[in-house]
Design an enzyme around this catalytic site. Structure first.
Site, PDB file in Angstrom:
ATOM      1  N   GLU A 117     -10.309 -25.390  -4.549  1.00  0.00           N
ATOM      2  CA  GLU A 117     -10.800 -24.647  -5.715  1.00  0.00           C
ATOM      3  C   GLU A 117      -9.650 -24.391  -6.666  1.00  0.00           C
ATOM      4  OE1 GLU A 117     -12.844 -21.162  -4.279  1.00  0.00           O
ATOM      5  OE2 GLU A 117     -14.737 -22.233  -4.129  1.00  0.00           O
ATOM      6  N   HIS A 232     -16.756 -14.169 -14.129  1.00  0.00           N
ATOM      7  CA  HIS A 232     -16.920 -15.588 -13.816  1.00  0.00           C
ATOM      8  C   HIS A 232     -17.391 -16.285 -15.078  1.00  0.00           C
ATOM      9  CE1 HIS A 232     -18.012 -19.306 -11.898  1.00  0.00           C
ATOM     10  NE2 HIS A 232     -17.458 -18.878 -10.777  1.00  0.00           N
ATOM     11  N   ARG A 278      -9.971 -18.768 -14.634  1.00  0.00           N
ATOM     12  CA  ARG A 278     -11.281 -18.175 -14.944  1.00  0.00           C
ATOM     13  C   ARG A 278     -11.271 -17.310 -16.205  1.00  0.00           C
ATOM     14  NH1 ARG A 278     -13.800 -16.309  -9.069  1.00  0.00           N
ATOM     15  NH2 ARG A 278     -14.343 -18.433  -8.511  1.00  0.00           N
ATOM     16  N   HIS A 336     -18.131 -10.420 -12.087  1.00  0.00           N
ATOM     17  CA  HIS A 336     -18.233 -11.091 -10.802  1.00  0.00           C
ATOM     18  C   HIS A 336     -17.560 -10.323  -9.671  1.00  0.00           C
ATOM     19  CE1 HIS A 336     -18.881 -14.486  -8.232  1.00  0.00           C
ATOM     20  NE2 HIS A 336     -17.599 -14.746  -8.078  1.00  0.00           N
ATOM     21  N   ARG A 371      -8.115 -12.076  -8.798  1.00  0.00           N
ATOM     22  CA  ARG A 371      -8.361 -12.580  -7.448  1.00  0.00           C
ATOM     23  C   ARG A 371      -8.337 -14.107  -7.425  1.00  0.00           C
ATOM     24  NH1 ARG A 371     -13.745 -13.927  -4.615  1.00  0.00           N
ATOM     25  NH2 ARG A 371     -14.333 -14.354  -6.748  1.00  0.00           N
TER      26      ARG A 371
END
Ligand code: FAD
Length: 505
Positions: A117, A232, A278, A336, A371
């Site tokens: 990811e 997100h 993000r 998110h 995060r």
């Protein structure tokens, strides 16, 4: 009706990965009562798609995972907590597998199949049934908890406040199916998850109303980093609540972002285009939306790969009349994940004696200002394990608080409460969302105060929404810089003086 009272050695509030794991492991040391607001499966955990990050692959190491986590956290992570996360993570994932979690395996070697990811330097994402990791984690842990003779579960039990006694936490006050209930426990563990529901657009389930933050704050417990909300970039843009998530992995496979003029706008924003961090992608989409344009994910060229790789996302799109193999997917940023929360040490202890916090509601320091994808399920497992071992050592309460009469106030006007919740979510989305500024934050502060003052009698969940929203606003106003998930248009850069500094509330 009189107040009912229940006594338990350990009390765990919340049935996501953090609460379930704590209950399961703590049952080795004593009786556990697990309370949850709706059903055992109503949690963000059940929604998680991508997976769990852990250094398990050849060529990977906790050290590399540590570096990636620290880089994402934008100089705000707690180094010791990150160390614990990456070092203990692999063992927790193996343990979950041994407990029955059916993670996806390589067909030739039988080893765990690892995905990659954004911002991870190695393939290290353990997943289940393609994109249904959270549901598998929940299933595995719920099985353990339900079968265990020392764990008692009460569903539809909503915790309202902590019971304070002689400067310690002695349990909670809860509405158990509308019945006023006091639970007295030697240790209380809050595992109440996040607060995405304070925003109009969110991927979080309806239970994520920030109860844990508000409950802790009312009891004087220290919280930190509440300005750091992760948005997100690509939730499915529909009028629903919550919004369905379209995982980053879809962009990882080659899907692109276009506006309704057909322009691939991310190319101009970042050298990694759609795979930029993000917050950058979320802001670019928000900018398009502010200019009155809609944004879409174009995954049409993935065609057959889509069905194989993303069966869950495919079916949720199809259910809404969108076929990603032929149609553009409308997307919007959405709240998110909350990086901040109840400050804890490495054993899950909060600033209040006999109160622990684990999972998203806690602030262990592993995420810093942002995060790293797939680190939150891991955090839930690792720190729940530590909390479970720690609470075994807590002495029994020396005395219990005297019972006093109180009632669960029935909500007088559900319609009015809903209007208030919608207003809060709207205010937060507009002025405390992806892009913030002093004027917007001040206006949000004033409007939230007004909404809070007019809440109908019995609207306790909405009260938690307002209070959690206010904590986010206060912290966002104080941090006069941009860092990680927190972006201020009036202070668009990170500042040296804010490096490593936390805002405690
Ligand atoms: C759509 C989506 C996809 C995600 N994908 C990933 C991913 O791939 N990998 C990853 O690592 N993370 C992912 N995340 C984040 C991750 O799922 C959460 O951070 C994590 O599951 C939080 O676990 P938790 O146990 O702390 O809280 P939750 O799983 O949210 O559980 C909280 C529990 O507390 C209960 N509760 C709340 N308030 C009360 C109250 N007052 N009284 C009683 N009970 C209460 C709730 O009902 C719930 O059972 C995703 C999140 C979402 C929303």
């Amino acid at each position: 009706m009189t107040v009912q009272r229940i006594r338990s050695r350990f009390l765990v509030v919340g049935s996501g990965v953090a609460g379930l794991h704590t209950a399961w492991r703590a049952s080795e040391f004593g009786d556990v009562l697990l309370l949850t607001k709706r059903s055992l499966f109503d949690s963000a955990t059940s929604y998680a798609q991508g997976g769990i990050a852990a250094a398990l692959g050849a060529g990977d190491s906790p050290e590399l995972h540590r570096r990636d986590t620290l880089a994402a956290g934008a100089a705000l992570c707690d180094a010791a907590a990150v160390e614990v996360l990456v070092e203990e993570g692999p063992a927790r994932v193996r343990e979950l597998q041994a407990a029955g979690a059916e993670f996806d395996l390589e067909s030739d070697t039988g080893r765990l199949m690892l995905g990659r990811e954004a911002a991870h330097s190695r393939k290290r994402i353990v997943h289940a049934h393609g994109d249904q990791t959270g549901a598998e984690v929940a299933r595995t842990l719920v099985n353990r908890v339900r079968r265990h003779p020392r764990i008692k579960v009460i569903e539809k039990a909503r915790v309202l406040d902590l019971l304070l006694h002689r400067g310690e936490c002695a349990g909670v006050r809860a509405s158990v199916r509308g019945h006023a209930t006091e639970i007295v426990a030697d240790v209380t563990v809050l595992a109440t998850g996040g607060c995405g529901q304070v925003y109009r657009h969110t991927t979080n389930p309806v239970v994520a109303t920030g109860d844990g933050y508000a409950i802790a704050h009312r009891a004087g417990v220290t919280l930190a980093d509440m300005e750091f909300v992760q948005f997100h970039p690509t939730a499915l843009d529909t009028p629903e609540n919550p919004l369905a998530l379209i995982s980053e992995a879809v962009r990882g496979e080659g899907a692109t972002l276009v506006n309704d003029a057909g322009v691939r706008f991310m190319r101009k924003q970042h050298r990694m285009a759609e795979l930029a961090p993000r917050d950058i992608v979320a802001r670019a989409i928000a900018r398009e939306q502010r200019a009155g344009r809609h944004v879409f994910l174009d995954a049409r060229k993935l065609s057959r790969v889509f069905s194989r790789r993303f069966p869950g996302i495919l079916s949720l799109c199809l259910a809404r009349g969108i076929d990603p193999r032929r149609d553009l997917i409308p997307v919007t940023p959405a709240a998110h994940y909350m990086m901040g929360g109840i400050v804890t040490d490495l054993r899950g202890r909060s600033s209040l004696d006999r109160l622990h916090a684990v999972g998203e509601v806690s602030c262990t320091g592993v995420h810093g200002a942002n995060r790293l994808a797939s680190n939150s399920l891991l955090e839930g497992l690792v720190f729940a394990e530590r909390a479970a071992r720690d609470i075994a050592n807590v002495d029994p309460l020396r005395s219990a608080p005297r019972k006093r009469e109180w009632r669960v106030t029935a909500l007088e006007d559900r319609g009015a409460a809903q209007v208030s919740a919608d207003l809060i979510r709207e205010i937060m989305w507009r002025d405390v969302g992806v892009v913030r500024s002093a004027s917007g934050l001040r206006s949000a502060r004033q409007r939230l105060r007004d909404v809070g003052a007019r809440l109908p009698e019995g609207a306790t969940e909405e009260e938690n929404l307002v209070q959690t929203a206010q904590l986010i606003v206060e912290a966002a106003l104080r941090r006069k810089e941009s860092r990680g998930g927190h972006y201020r248009s009036d202070y668009p850069r990170a500042k040296g003086i804010w490096r490593g500094r936390h805002i405690e509330l």
